[in-house]
Motif scaffolding. Structure first.
Motif: not given
Length: 602
Positions: A196-211
Motif C-alpha cells: 500500500l502506498d497512498l500519497p497525500p490526496q484530495d478527499e475523493r481521490t483517497r476514497c476512490v483509491q481505498v474503495l
C-alpha cells in the motif's frame, strides 16, 4: 478471598486485553499517535503479519527525551489535561494506555527526535521492564518497534490468524485511518514487499483509491449540511456513496468516520440502508465512505477502550442527517424511491382493503395451505373470459383495452407458469420472466400503501390473546413501534420479559393465514426505530413491506390463468413494477436477439 492491590505489570496486561487485540490494534494505536504528533508521512512495516515485528515510522514532532519515560507509563498523555478536555476530544488518542499496554505484552522500542535536537533518544520496554532512555541515532520524528507480540502471553498469541489474515486486518486499519486524513501519506509493507502506498490526496481521490478504482464511475459525492442547534452547530456530511450498481455481497467497503475517527455504529449504518430502501436487493450492501463532522461536545469518544464505538448525544439527528445526505446524492443521480408513506394518523372512515377479488385457497406444492388474494379488479378479467382451471400450459388472454399496458392494449398476451414460481410472458420482440412472489409482493405493498393513507387497517380481535416469545430485547422494540402497529391493526401488550400478548391482528393478514407468531417475531427481529417523524415514516413503510411479503403468493403456489392474467394486468398500473418493496428485481427480459445469439443464429 482477601482483596489485594494488583501489581502495575498485571494492570497493564489486563488493559492490553482491551486495547491490544491483534497486530492491527497495535498499528491503529501507533498510527493515530503519529497523526496526533503532526506527521505528514507514516510508514508501517510488518513481519509475520505483525506478530513478529511492527515498525511504525513518522516525521512528526517527536518526543522530548525527558518525556519518553512518561510515554510508556500508564495513564500518561499529552492529549487531555482536564475533564473539560475529555468532554470535547479533538485528538485520535487520549486514554494514555496504548504504549504501556503494548510494552506489557511485547518488546517495545521507541526512538524519537525533535527537529531542534542534535540526536535522537531511545527507550525500551520488555514485559513491563523499562530500559532507558538513552542517546540513539535517528532522523526527526518517531520510530516505534514492536517485536514478538504476546511473547509473554502465549495463550493470546495462539488466537492470532494466519499471516495473510492478520496483514489484511492491518491493511483495513490503515485504510480506515487514511480515509479520514487524505492529506497525509501512508505506506504499508509486509516482509519487505510494499502492499500500500497512498500519497497525500484530495478527499475523493483517497476514497476512490481505498474503495477501488473500478468503482469510481459509480461513486457519488456527498456535500450536505444539517442544522442542529442542539449540537452547538451543524452536522456536515461529506465523502462518497456508491450507486446500487456498486453494491457488494459483503459489508467490507463501508466506512463511517466522525470528526476524522473511524467508528462502528449499527444505527448509522441503518440510516444509509434506509436511504437505499427499495432501490436494491436487500441481500447486498451499499458501498460508502461517509465523513461526519459535528461539534466534539456532541459525541462521547470515551466509550470503548479501542475507541471504535462512540456515544452520540442526539443520535436521531445524526441518523436523520445521514439518511437525507445519502438520499439527496441518489436523487441527484436520478435514483428515486417511490413516494414515502405518510406517518400521520387519518380520521377517514374504515373502507375495505382495495385488494380486488375475493380470497381463495391455493394448495402449495408441499401440501401446505396458504390464503391468497388475486390482485385484479373484477372488471379487468372475469372468470367467463378465462379457463379457471390451474394449468402449466401457455394461455392467450386479451387484456381489456381500458387498462393501461406497456404493449398494445388490444393485443393478446401469451403467458405460462413455470415450476409454479415463474411467469413467462411473451412481450414484443422477446420474453419476460417474472418472479410471481416478488411481483405480487409489490402489488400488495402498493395497495396497502394506498389503503393506509386513507385510514387505519381493519383489525380482527382474537378470542384469546396469543402469547408470542419474541426474544430478549423485543419488548422495548415493540413498545417503541406501538403507535405504528396500532394503526396497522396489531394490538399487543407485554406479558413477560420476552413474551408479548397479541390481542388483535390485521384482518388482511388473518384472511391470508399469516399468524401472529410469524409476523410479530419478524417485526421484533427488524432494526426499526420510531423516535422521530422520519424514522417513524421509514418504520411504517418497512412493516408494510413485511406484511406484503408474508401475504404474497409464494414459490410453489399454482395459479389459475385468471389469477395470472389479473396479476399481469396490475403490473402495468403500479409504481416501480420492476422491483419488489425490498429492492429485489421482479422480472428480467430476454430479447429475440439474445435468444438468436445463444442458439448460434446471430
Amino acid at each position: 478471598m482477601p482483596i489485594r492491590l494488583l501489581p502495575p505489570e498485571l494492570v497493564n496486561q489486563i488493559a492490553a486485553g482491551e486495547v491490544v487485540e491483534r497486530p492491527a490494534s497495535v498499528v491503529k494505536e501507533l498510527v493515530e499517535n503519529a497523526l496526533d504528533a503532526g506527521a505528514a508521512r507514516v510508514s508501517v512495516e510488518l513481519e509475520g503479519g505483525g506478530a513478529d515485528l511492527i515498525r511504525v515510522s513518522d516525521d512528526g514532532g517527536g518526543i522530548a527525551p525527558d518525556e519518553l519515560l512518561l510515554a510508556v507509563t500508564a495513564h500518561a498523555t499529552s492529549k487531555i489535561a482536564s475533564f473539560d478536555d475529555l468532554e470535547a476530544v479533538a485528538s485520535y488518542g487520549f486514554r494514555g494506555e496504548a504504549l504501556a499496554s503494548i510494552g506489557s505484552v511485547a518488546q517495545l522500542r521507541i526512538t524519537s527526535r525533535r527537529a531542534g535536537d542534535g540526536h535522537a533518544h531511545a527507550i525500551e520496554v520488555d514485559g513491563g521492564l523499562v530500559n532507558g532512555p538513552r542517546p540513539a541515532a535517528g532522523a526527526p520524528g518517531t520510530v516505534v518497534e514492536v517485536r514478538t507480540l504476546f511473547r509473554n502471553v502465549p495463550a493470546r498469541r495462539k488466537f492470532l490468524r494466519s499471516q495473510a489474515a492478520e496483514t489484511g486486518r492491518v491493511h483495513d486499519a490503515i485504510d480506515s485511518i487514511a480515509l479520514g486524513a487524505p492529506g497525509i501519506g501512508f505506506r504499508l509493507s509486509s516482509d519487505g514487499r510494499a502492499i500500500l502506498d497512498l500519497p497525500p490526496q484530495d478527499e475523493r481521490t483517497r476514497c476512490v483509491q481505498v474503495l477501488g478504482a473500478g468503482l469510481a464511475p459509480e461513486l457519488l459525492d456527498l456535500s450536505f449540511e444539517f442544522e442542529a442547534p442542539e449540537l452547538h452547530g451543524p452536522i456536515r456530511i461529506g465523502g462518497v456513496v456508491g450507486t446500487p450498481a456498486a453494491a457488494k455481497a459483503s459489508a467490507r467497503n463501508q466506512w463511517l468516520l466522525i470528526n476524522g475517527r473511524p467508528i462502528e455504529d449499527r444505527s448509522l449504518q441503518h440510516a444509509v440502508r434506509e436511504a437505499f430502501r427499495g432501490l436494491m436487493d436487500p441481500s447486498v450492501h451499499p458501498v460508502y465512505a461517509l465523513f461526519i463532522e459535528l461539534d466534539p461536545r456532541g459525541v462521547d469518544m470515551n466509550v470503548h477502550p479501542a475507541k471504535t464505538e462512540v456515544r452520540l448525544r442526539f443520535p436521531s439527528l445524526v441518523h436523520r442527517a445521514i439518511r437525507r445526505a445519502v438520499a439527496q446524492a441518489l436523487e441527484h443521480r436520478g435514483l428515486v424511491v417511490q413516494d414515502r408513506v405518510a406517518a400521520t394518523d387519518h380520521a377517514d372512515p374504515t373502507l375495505p382493503l382495495p385488494l380486488g377479488m375475493p380470497q381463495r385457497t391455493i394448495v402449495h406444492a408441499d401440501g401446505g395451505i396458504g390464503m391468497v388474494a388475486p390482485l385484479a379488479r373484477p372488471q379487468q378479467v372475469t372468470a367467463a373470459e378465462l379457463d379457471p382451471a390451474p394449468s402449466d400450459d401457455a394461455r392467450t388472454v386479451a387484456v381489456p383495452a381500458h387498462e393501461p399496458c406497456a404493449l398494445d392494449a388490444s393485443a393478446p398476451v401469451r403467458f405460462m407458469q413455470v415450476d409454479r414460481s415463474w411467469l413467462v410472458v411473451e412481450e414484443g420482440d422477446g420474453l419476460t420472466v417474472i418472479d410471481q412472489h416478488a411481483l405480487h409482493e409489490r402489488v400488495m405493498f402498493e395497495d396497502l400503501r394506498a389503503r393506509i393513507e386513507r385510514s387505519p387497517l381493519e383489525r380482527q380481535r382474537l378470542l384469546v390473546p396469543e402469547l408470542v416469545d419474541c426474544g430478549t430485547g423485543a419488548i422495548e422494540r415493540i413498545e417503541a413501534l406501538a403507535p405504528i402497529l396500532e394503526r396497522l391493526g396489531l394490538e399487543c401488550t407485554p406479558a413477560g420479559a420476552r413474551t408479548i400478548a397479541v390481542h388483535s391482528m390485521p384482518s388482511f393478514l388473518v384472511e391470508r393465514g399469516v399468524g401472529a407468531q410469524d409476523f410479530l417475531v419478524s417485526v421484533a427481529a427488524s432494526d426499526l426505530r420510531a423516535d422521530d417523524p422520519r424514522a417513524a415514516e421509514a418504520a411504517l413503510a418497512e412493516v408494510l413491506d413485511l406484511m406484503a411479503c408474508k401475504a404474497a403468493v409464494k414459490a410453489g403456489d399454482r395459479l389459475t390463468t385468471t389469477e395470472i392474467a389479473a396479476l399481469l394486468a396490475r403490473r402495468a398500473t403500479i409504481d416501480r413494477p420492476d422491483r419488489c418493496p425490498h429492492g429485489r428485481p421482479t422480472a428480467f427480459r430476454l430479447t429475440t436477439a439474445e435468444l438468436e445469439r445463444r442458439f448460434g443464429r446471430a
